[in-house]
Design an enzyme around this catalytic site. Structure first.
Site, PDB file in Angstrom:
ATOM      1  N   PHE A   1     -15.262   3.715   8.008  1.00  0.00           N
ATOM      2  CA  PHE A   1     -13.903   4.094   7.588  1.00  0.00           C
ATOM      3  C   PHE A   1     -13.714   4.033   6.075  1.00  0.00           C
ATOM      4  CE2 PHE A   1     -13.910  -0.416   8.830  1.00  0.00           C
ATOM      5  CZ  PHE A   1     -13.401  -1.024   7.687  1.00  0.00           C
TER       6      PHE A   1
ATOM      7  N   ARG B   1      -0.999 -14.465   4.324  1.00  0.00           N
ATOM      8  CA  ARG B   1      -1.764 -13.825   5.417  1.00  0.00           C
ATOM      9  C   ARG B   1      -0.987 -13.935   6.735  1.00  0.00           C
ATOM     10  NH1 ARG B   1      -6.477 -10.591   4.526  1.00  0.00           N
ATOM     11  NH2 ARG B   1      -7.151 -11.096   6.614  1.00  0.00           N
TER      12      ARG B   1
ATOM     13  N   ARG C   1       2.514  -6.273   9.271  1.00  0.00           N
ATOM     14  CA  ARG C   1       1.612  -5.261   9.828  1.00  0.00           C
ATOM     15  C   ARG C   1       1.975  -4.920  11.276  1.00  0.00           C
ATOM     16  NH1 ARG C   1      -4.106  -7.616   7.394  1.00  0.00           N
ATOM     17  NH2 ARG C   1      -4.117  -6.426   5.452  1.00  0.00           N
TER      18      ARG C   1
ATOM     19  N   LYS D   1       0.831  -1.207   0.000  1.00  0.00           N
ATOM     20  CA  LYS D   1       0.000   0.000   0.000  1.00  0.00           C
ATOM     21  C   LYS D   1       0.869   1.261   0.000  1.00  0.00           C
ATOM     22  CE  LYS D   1      -3.866  -2.276   2.472  1.00  0.00           C
ATOM     23  NZ  LYS D   1      -4.769  -2.180   3.660  1.00  0.00           N
TER      24      LYS D   1
ATOM     25  N   HIS E   1      -1.886  -5.381   1.570  1.00  0.00           N
ATOM     26  CA  HIS E   1      -3.132  -6.108   1.369  1.00  0.00           C
ATOM     27  C   HIS E   1      -2.764  -7.543   1.006  1.00  0.00           C
ATOM     28  CE1 HIS E   1      -7.008  -7.393  -0.181  1.00  0.00           C
ATOM     29  NE2 HIS E   1      -6.335  -7.919  -1.189  1.00  0.00           N
TER      30      HIS E   1
HETATM   31  P1  IDP Z   1      -7.763  -7.302   5.475  1.00  0.00           P
HETATM   32  O1  IDP Z   1      -6.976  -6.235   4.730  1.00  0.00           O
HETATM   33  O2  IDP Z   1      -7.003  -7.849   6.661  1.00  0.00           O
HETATM   34  O3  IDP Z   1      -8.278  -8.394   4.575  1.00  0.00           O
HETATM   35  P2  IDP Z   1     -10.417  -6.096   5.420  1.00  0.00           P
HETATM   36  O4  IDP Z   1     -11.515  -6.351   6.381  1.00  0.00           O
HETATM   37  O5  IDP Z   1     -10.532  -6.639   4.036  1.00  0.00           O
HETATM   38  O6  IDP Z   1      -9.057  -6.582   6.118  1.00  0.00           O
HETATM   39  O7  IDP Z   1     -10.232  -4.508   5.355  1.00  0.00           O
HETATM   40  C1  IDP Z   1      -9.522  -3.868   4.327  1.00  0.00           C
HETATM   41  C2  IDP Z   1      -8.680  -2.756   4.923  1.00  0.00           C
HETATM   42  O8  IDP Z   1      -9.543  -1.778   5.563  1.00  0.00           O
HETATM   43  C3  IDP Z   1      -7.737  -3.188   6.038  1.00  0.00           C
HETATM   44  O9  IDP Z   1      -6.530  -3.735   5.549  1.00  0.00           O
HETATM   45  C4  IDP Z   1      -7.526  -1.895   6.799  1.00  0.00           C
HETATM   46  O10 IDP Z   1      -6.614  -1.019   6.117  1.00  0.00           O
HETATM   47  C5  IDP Z   1      -8.926  -1.273   6.748  1.00  0.00           C
HETATM   48  N1  IDP Z   1      -9.757  -1.669   7.903  1.00  0.00           N
HETATM   49  C6  IDP Z   1     -10.417  -2.854   8.060  1.00  0.00           C
HETATM   50  N2  IDP Z   1     -11.127  -2.885   9.206  1.00  0.00           N
HETATM   51  C7  IDP Z   1     -10.920  -1.692   9.792  1.00  0.00           C
HETATM   52  C8  IDP Z   1     -11.422  -1.115  11.031  1.00  0.00           C
HETATM   53  O11 IDP Z   1     -12.178  -1.720  11.795  1.00  0.00           O
HETATM   54  N3  IDP Z   1     -10.994   0.153  11.323  1.00  0.00           N
HETATM   55  C9  IDP Z   1     -10.164   0.851  10.487  1.00  0.00           C
HETATM   56  N4  IDP Z   1      -9.684   0.358   9.331  1.00  0.00           N
HETATM   57  C10 IDP Z   1     -10.057  -0.899   8.971  1.00  0.00           C
HETATM   58 MG    MG Z   2      -9.626  -8.221   2.989  1.00  0.00          MG
END
Ligand code: IDP
Ligand code: MG
Length: 168
Positions: free
Chosen positions: A59, A92, A109, A11, A126
């Site tokens: 968000f 992951r 992360r 990112k 990501h």
């Molecule tokens: P992931 O990237 O671990 O698969 P996702 O739920 O797909 O998680 O969310 C995409 C991105 O959105 C995350 O990587 C993060 O940058 C942001 N994000 C996800 N959940 C939250 C939250 O609860 N608060 C703030 N940012 C979030």
């Molecule tokens: Mg995701």
């Protein structure tokens, strides 16, 4: 487990902080194969398609600003496809939990992410979370001719009036 493909995106914070090399080194521990890689300037449309499952989250607007690079004044991300046995879980695992404060400190992360004062998780990478998401995301980010194998079925097409930039 059979071979899988997974999409990784470094990112804009990862590029801004010059972490590309560190992240690629960490991912090389998986011994997976990189079968596609490129630098992308993420459009609003690509960002919206990529994060369509989150469009009702509070968000979401900040997340779109983040992935398009508007939060960091950085218009690049690096997109990669990793391929091999158990690729999704392996990537992951090294990426770590979504919330960087909860992520294992030795994960990408956990080591490099942070939570912004707005609440957004700025978490550097990501990684696709399951096979159907991986397929959708890979097809969204890459064309078949940008990948070093026919991952998914392809068809031949000829395009009329197709305009394309070439070197002068
Ligand atoms: P992931 O990237 O671990 O698969 P996702 O739920 O797909 O998680 O969310 C995409 C991105 O959105 C995350 O990587 C993060 O940058 C942001 N994000 C996800 N959940 C939250 C939250 O609860 N608060 C703030 N940012 C979030
Ligand atoms: Mg995701």
């Amino acid at each position: 487990m059979t071979n899988q493909a997974t999409l990784v995106i470094i990112k804009p914070d990862g590029l801004k902080k010059s972490l590309t090399g560190n992240i690629l080194s960490r991912l090389s521990e998986t011994k997976l194969k990189i079968i596609g890689a490129k630098i992308v300037s993420v459009s609003e449309k690509l960002a919206q398609q990529h994060y369509r499952h989150l469009k009702d989250k509070p968000f979401y607007p900040e997340l779109i600003k983040y992935i398009t690079g508007r939060l960091h004044g950085e218009n690049r991300v690096m997109a990669l496809i990793y391929y091999g046995k158990d690729a999704i879980a392996k990537v992951r695992q090294i990426s770590g939990a979504t919330n960087p404060e909860e992520a294992d400190p030795v994960s990408v992360r956990g080591a490099y992410g942070r939570i912004l004062t707005t609440g957004l998780y700025e978490n550097v990478v990501h990684a696709s979370s399951d096979p159907s998401e991986a397929e959708r995301e890979i097809k969204l980010w890459f064309n078949p001719d940008e990948i070093v194998s026919d991952l998914y079925p392809v068809k031949q097409t000829s395009l009329k009036n197709y305009r394309k930039k070439v070197w002068k």
